[in-house]
Design a protein around this motif. Structure first.
Motif, PDB file in Angstrom:
ATOM      1  N   ASN A  63      -1.348  20.748   2.320  1.00  0.00           N
ATOM      2  CA  ASN A  63      -1.905  21.366   3.386  1.00  0.00           C
ATOM      3  C   ASN A  63      -3.147  20.563   3.648  1.00  0.00           C
ATOM      4  OD1 ASN A  63      -3.057  23.549   4.744  1.00  0.00           O
ATOM      5  ND2 ASN A  63      -4.144  24.583   3.083  1.00  0.00           N
ATOM      6  N   LEU A  64      -3.204  19.534   4.233  1.00  0.00           N
ATOM      7  CA  LEU A  64      -4.093  18.298   4.598  1.00  0.00           C
ATOM      8  C   LEU A  64      -4.914  19.173   5.506  1.00  0.00           C
ATOM      9  CD1 LEU A  64      -5.348  15.462   4.451  1.00  0.00           C
ATOM     10  CD2 LEU A  64      -3.845  14.945   6.503  1.00  0.00           C
ATOM     11  N   GLN A  65      -6.393  19.099   5.307  1.00  0.00           N
ATOM     12  CA  GLN A  65      -7.355  19.787   6.579  1.00  0.00           C
ATOM     13  C   GLN A  65      -8.157  18.526   7.183  1.00  0.00           C
ATOM     14  OE1 GLN A  65      -7.575  23.041   7.411  1.00  0.00           O
ATOM     15  NE2 GLN A  65      -5.980  23.503   5.973  1.00  0.00           N
ATOM     16  N   ALA A  66      -8.361  17.623   6.452  1.00  0.00           N
ATOM     17  CA  ALA A  66      -9.060  16.390   6.959  1.00  0.00           C
ATOM     18  C   ALA A  66      -8.811  15.044   6.482  1.00  0.00           C
ATOM     19  CB  ALA A  66     -10.546  16.523   7.027  1.00  0.00           C
ATOM     20  N   LEU A  67      -8.561  14.202   7.060  1.00  0.00           N
ATOM     21  CA  LEU A  67      -8.464  12.542   6.727  1.00  0.00           C
ATOM     22  C   LEU A  67      -9.134  11.795   7.412  1.00  0.00           C
ATOM     23  CD1 LEU A  67      -5.163  10.975   5.841  1.00  0.00           C
ATOM     24  CD2 LEU A  67      -6.637   9.816   7.296  1.00  0.00           C
ATOM     25  N   ASP A  73       0.941  -1.326  -0.038  1.00  0.00           N
ATOM     26  CA  ASP A  73      -0.018  -0.089   0.105  1.00  0.00           C
ATOM     27  C   ASP A  73       0.817   1.290  -0.097  1.00  0.00           C
ATOM     28  OD1 ASP A  73      -2.372  -1.054  -0.131  1.00  0.00           O
ATOM     29  OD2 ASP A  73      -2.679  -1.382   2.011  1.00  0.00           O
ATOM     30  N   GLU A  74       1.882   1.256   0.487  1.00  0.00           N
ATOM     31  CA  GLU A  74       3.041   2.502   0.382  1.00  0.00           C
ATOM     32  C   GLU A  74       3.100   2.880  -0.874  1.00  0.00           C
ATOM     33  OE1 GLU A  74       7.221   1.512   1.815  1.00  0.00           O
ATOM     34  OE2 GLU A  74       6.142  -0.443   2.197  1.00  0.00           O
ATOM     35  N   THR A  75       2.812   2.091  -1.927  1.00  0.00           N
ATOM     36  CA  THR A  75       3.025   2.460  -3.294  1.00  0.00           C
ATOM     37  C   THR A  75       2.054   3.878  -3.780  1.00  0.00           C
ATOM     38  OG1 THR A  75       3.498  -0.068  -3.931  1.00  0.00           O
ATOM     39  CG2 THR A  75       3.058   1.695  -5.729  1.00  0.00           C
ATOM     40  N   LEU A  76       1.000   3.817  -2.744  1.00  0.00           N
ATOM     41  CA  LEU A  76       0.152   4.909  -3.260  1.00  0.00           C
ATOM     42  C   LEU A  76       0.760   6.220  -2.942  1.00  0.00           C
ATOM     43  CD1 LEU A  76      -3.110   3.167  -1.781  1.00  0.00           C
ATOM     44  CD2 LEU A  76      -2.711   3.593  -4.234  1.00  0.00           C
ATOM     45  N   LEU A  77       1.683   6.399  -2.185  1.00  0.00           N
ATOM     46  CA  LEU A  77       2.220   7.685  -1.821  1.00  0.00           C
ATOM     47  C   LEU A  77       3.002   8.053  -3.289  1.00  0.00           C
ATOM     48  CD1 LEU A  77       4.209   6.754   1.452  1.00  0.00           C
ATOM     49  CD2 LEU A  77       2.526   8.487   1.236  1.00  0.00           C
ATOM     50  N   ASP A  78       3.309   7.233  -4.066  1.00  0.00           N
ATOM     51  CA  ASP A  78       3.944   7.937  -5.405  1.00  0.00           C
ATOM     52  C   ASP A  78       2.942   8.748  -6.074  1.00  0.00           C
ATOM     53  OD1 ASP A  78       6.334   6.711  -4.637  1.00  0.00           O
ATOM     54  OD2 ASP A  78       5.954   4.785  -5.793  1.00  0.00           O
ATOM     55  N   TYR A  79       1.464   8.108  -5.976  1.00  0.00           N
ATOM     56  CA  TYR A  79       0.639   8.593  -6.636  1.00  0.00           C
ATOM     57  C   TYR A  79       0.313  10.168  -5.816  1.00  0.00           C
ATOM     58  CZ  TYR A  79       0.034   4.252  -9.096  1.00  0.00           C
ATOM     59  OH  TYR A  79       0.032   3.170  -9.912  1.00  0.00           O
ATOM     60  N   LEU A  80       0.174  10.091  -4.604  1.00  0.00           N
ATOM     61  CA  LEU A  80       0.047  11.325  -3.913  1.00  0.00           C
ATOM     62  C   LEU A  80       0.864  12.553  -4.447  1.00  0.00           C
ATOM     63  CD1 LEU A  80      -0.802  10.664  -0.212  1.00  0.00           C
ATOM     64  CD2 LEU A  80      -1.963  11.461  -1.782  1.00  0.00           C
ATOM     65  N   ILE A  93      -1.982  -5.403   9.919  1.00  0.00           N
ATOM     66  CA  ILE A  93      -2.444  -4.011  10.744  1.00  0.00           C
ATOM     67  C   ILE A  93      -1.575  -3.050  11.152  1.00  0.00           C
ATOM     68  CG2 ILE A  93      -3.603  -3.399  12.955  1.00  0.00           C
ATOM     69  CD1 ILE A  93      -5.327  -5.752  12.817  1.00  0.00           C
ATOM     70  N   THR A  94      -0.320  -3.724  11.585  1.00  0.00           N
ATOM     71  CA  THR A  94       0.787  -2.730  12.027  1.00  0.00           C
ATOM     72  C   THR A  94       1.119  -2.017  10.745  1.00  0.00           C
ATOM     73  OG1 THR A  94       1.182  -4.187  13.933  1.00  0.00           O
ATOM     74  CG2 THR A  94       2.946  -2.657  13.235  1.00  0.00           C
ATOM     75  N   TYR A  95       1.285  -2.825   9.712  1.00  0.00           N
ATOM     76  CA  TYR A  95       1.924  -2.132   8.464  1.00  0.00           C
ATOM     77  C   TYR A  95       0.941  -1.172   8.100  1.00  0.00           C
ATOM     78  CZ  TYR A  95       3.256  -1.284   3.545  1.00  0.00           C
ATOM     79  OH  TYR A  95       3.588  -0.902   2.462  1.00  0.00           O
ATOM     80  N   THR A  96      -0.422  -1.385   7.924  1.00  0.00           N
ATOM     81  CA  THR A  96      -1.661  -0.336   7.762  1.00  0.00           C
ATOM     82  C   THR A  96      -1.363   1.082   8.446  1.00  0.00           C
ATOM     83  OG1 THR A  96      -2.952  -1.920   6.739  1.00  0.00           O
ATOM     84  CG2 THR A  96      -4.093   0.134   7.391  1.00  0.00           C
ATOM     85  N   ASP A  97      -1.276   0.596   9.889  1.00  0.00           N
ATOM     86  CA  ASP A  97      -1.046   1.977  10.712  1.00  0.00           C
ATOM     87  C   ASP A  97       0.096   2.750  10.103  1.00  0.00           C
ATOM     88  OD1 ASP A  97      -1.500   2.847  13.445  1.00  0.00           O
ATOM     89  OD2 ASP A  97       0.587   2.517  13.597  1.00  0.00           O
ATOM     90  N   TYR A  98       1.376   1.922   9.771  1.00  0.00           N
ATOM     91  CA  TYR A  98       2.518   2.682   9.224  1.00  0.00           C
ATOM     92  C   TYR A  98       2.339   3.620   7.889  1.00  0.00           C
ATOM     93  CZ  TYR A  98       6.802   3.105   6.480  1.00  0.00           C
ATOM     94  OH  TYR A  98       7.791   3.647   5.706  1.00  0.00           O
ATOM     95  N   VAL A  99       1.390   2.980   7.025  1.00  0.00           N
ATOM     96  CA  VAL A  99       1.044   3.517   5.734  1.00  0.00           C
ATOM     97  C   VAL A  99       0.176   4.503   6.015  1.00  0.00           C
ATOM     98  CG1 VAL A  99      -0.364   3.177   3.745  1.00  0.00           C
ATOM     99  CG2 VAL A  99       1.484   1.538   4.411  1.00  0.00           C
ATOM    100  N   LEU A 100      -0.927   4.480   7.124  1.00  0.00           N
ATOM    101  CA  LEU A 100      -1.471   5.841   7.386  1.00  0.00           C
ATOM    102  C   LEU A 100      -0.687   6.858   7.961  1.00  0.00           C
ATOM    103  CD1 LEU A 100      -4.622   3.788   8.867  1.00  0.00           C
ATOM    104  CD2 LEU A 100      -4.578   5.154   6.755  1.00  0.00           C
TER     105      LEU A 100
END
Length: 594
Positions: free
Chosen positions: A483-487, A408-415, A464-471
């Protein structure tokens, strides 16, 4: 008709009729009498080809056809009866009986005609064997399904199969014991070989048919071909299992109207304000988890292990709000998210293809919309999730290698492709904690399991721990760059990690989901009433088919397609534990005894 054929006809007729009566419920006398007449020609035709050619009833190709027909007569009605006879008072599947008897006649007629005409006998019998194998495979698959899940195939299971992508199929197959992986192809190949060998048995045997009987056999074969297979009123499409499949296909076609109705929906959609109320371009993110259960998350429970170290720290700050009483509306991805993403929920009668989505709302509220997914296309571009995703200004899916996990950390590249000088609404769809759990995290993240060791619960905890890291990575990057306002984070549904995945509801543990919200200092300052409402409602009960309204509340908008009484961000939020449901309205949340 000599005594042997007559006895076979009578046996097929009586056994079929009384079997049908036995495994049906709620039949009136009229229905019983109707089938008494209907099964007569069916049983007659099942024996007629053998009589016309004076072929012994012990002829192996006929026995194979008879077994094929018998499976259709018996399997779906029997499995349906075993599954629903205590809960349902009215059902019967006479057309399964009709199809089983007629398919026996049709298959043996084709085999006898090929033998009699003596033209390309071996290749034609091979083609017939292929058809027969496919026809046999349908009831055999139902038997295997029932042996695993103790339930007959239903619409949920068919939807689940339609929604499963190639990666999930490969992972599931690899998760089976190695003996099963080897046996399945061996059994399938052996079954086909047996059918083909049986149909080719005594291939040189001369079949004698009198001219008059030949024409009768041709006429019967043509009649059966039309009556069995025509696409409007054919018997095949009216059998129980095929009718179920067609109902699912009809639902998917209706779902596809979502795209066709898009312009009409947007034309009537009113949203105010139409620009975000922040000092500079800002970003709202919604992250959709997969199969994550709050029962195993230390941030939500007194779990024996610290599976969510980042969220444990964050929940102590004013910027993070956790919702410990959140539930999924369904224990499957597509039906749950079809409702979470749109106005459709368990408590209204709206149809998906007529409803607005969070993407529609965000666009009208002045945001550029993005959808980045690590889920593939969920097996089909026709699913409700993909249809909503494709309405975003930019929608992309990770390029999945069928033999390599995509983390899932691959999604950071898209961000990183998002323009920080614009107002952005971003949906990130994680692979999260989907089975096979060991494939959801890099093995250097193994903490509760040994690296590369298949061990269900420890693997699940590590995911679950990895998802916590990805989040954490997503939140930190978006705060710094966008400029994240809400997640908002929530899971589509939960799972029981040491229990085989089932298309049937397996208990409330499969719908106890995590949900939390991050709000920036600026958001808190500019939306004091909304923040107060959310905090006041944070311990109230909630089902994720109300996410659409929650997003509307977070965006702090008014709309003719926003019911504030459904929004946990509103002081008007109306739901209590006693009012909420799950499993698409079939079960009450109040019955979850935890």
């Amino acid at each position: 008709m000599n005594n042997t054929y007559l006895l076979m006809f009578i046996t097929l007729y009586l056994v079929s009729y009384f079997y049908y009566i036995k495994i049906s419920k709620g039949l009136g006398h009229k229905a019983e009498y109707l089938q008494l007449r209907r099964f007569f020609p069916c049983a007659l035709l099942a024996v007629l080809p053998m009589y016309l050619t004076q072929t012994p009833l012990t002829y192996i190709p006929y026995i194979i056809s008879l077994i094929t027909g018998t499976l259709w007569v018996t399997i779906y009605p029997l499995l349906y009866y075993l599954t629903y006879h205590k809960a349902s008072s009215d059902f019967g599947f006479h057309l399964d009986v009709v199809f089983g008897l007629y398919i026996t006649s049709w298959l043996i007629s084709l085999k006898l005609l090929v033998q009699y005409l003596n033209i390309a006998v071996i290749p034609l019998l091979f083609i017939i064997s292929c058809m027969e194998f496919i026809i046999v495979l349908i009831p055999i698959t139902q038997i295997l399904y029932y042996s695993v899940y103790k339930s007959c195939v239903n619409d949920s299971s068919i939807m689940l199969m339609r929604e499963t992508d190639h990666n999930e199929t490969i992972e599931f197959y690899k998760s089976l014991p190695i003996t099963i992986q080897v046996l399945i192809p061996i059994i399938l190949i052996s079954a086909f070989a047996a059918i083909n060998a049986g149909n080719q048995f005594l291939v040189q045997t001369f079949i004698h048919i009198a001219d008059y009987n030949f024409y009768i056999l041709i006429a019967a074969t043509l009649f059966l071909t039309f009556y069995l297979w025509n696409t409007k009123k054919g018997v095949f499409i009216r059998t129980g299992i095929i009718e179920l499949l067609l109902d699912v296909n009809k639902y998917i076609k209706e779902t596809n109207l979502y795209t066709a109705n898009l312009s009409e929906r947007l034309k009537t959609l009113q949203v105010n304000p139409t620009t975000p109320n922040f000092d500079k371009p800002s970003t709202i993110i919604m992250v959709i988890g997969e199969s994550e259960s709050r029962d195993y998350m230390s941030a939500f429970t007194n779990y024996q292990y610290d599976t969510t170290p980042w969220l444990n720290k964050m929940k102590k700050t004013k910027n993070f709000i956790l919702f410990p009483n959140s539930y999924a509306c369904k224990d499957q991805t597509v039906p749950a998210l079809e409702r979470a993403l749109t106005e459709v929920n368990q408590y209204n009668n709206k149809k998906f293809f007529e409803s607005c989505s969070i993407i529609d709302i965000a666009k009208k509220a002045g945001y550029k919309t993005y959808w980045f997914s690590n889920q593939g296309h969920i097996g089909s571009a026709e699913t409700a999730i993909t249809l909503v995703a494709n309405t975003a200004d930019k929608a992309e899916w990770t390029k999945q290698n069928l033999n390599k996990p995509q983390y899932d950390e691959t999604l950071l590249d898209y961000l990183k492709t998002v323009n920080p000088s614009e107002n952005n609404f971003i949906v990130l769809h994680l692979m999260g904690n989907h089975f096979n759990f060991i494939n959801r995290y890099p093995q250097n993240f193994a903490k509760f399991s040994k690296p590369n060791k298949y061990d269900l619960i420890p693997n699940y905890l590590d995911s679950i721990t990895y998802t916590d890291y990805v989040l954490q990575q997503i939140t930190d990057f978006a705060k710094t760059t966008l400029n994240l306002q809400a997640l908002l984070y929530f899971s589509d549904h939960a799972t029981i990690p040491d229990k085989r995945r089932s298309p049937n509801f397996a208990g409330f543990a499969t719908v106890r989901i995590p949900m939390f919200l991050y709000l920036s200092d600026e958001y808190i300052d500019k939306n004091k009433q909304v923040v107060k409402n959310i905090n006041d409602n944070s311990t109230k009960y909630f089902t994720n088919d109300l996410i659409y309204e929650f997003i509307c509340g977070i965006l702090n908008i008014k709309s003719n397609h926003y019911d504030e009484t459904n929004s946990i961000a509103s002081e008007k939020y109306k739901y209590t534990k006693e009012m909420l449901k799950t499993n698409l309205g079939e079960l009450w949340i109040k019955d979850d005894n935890i």
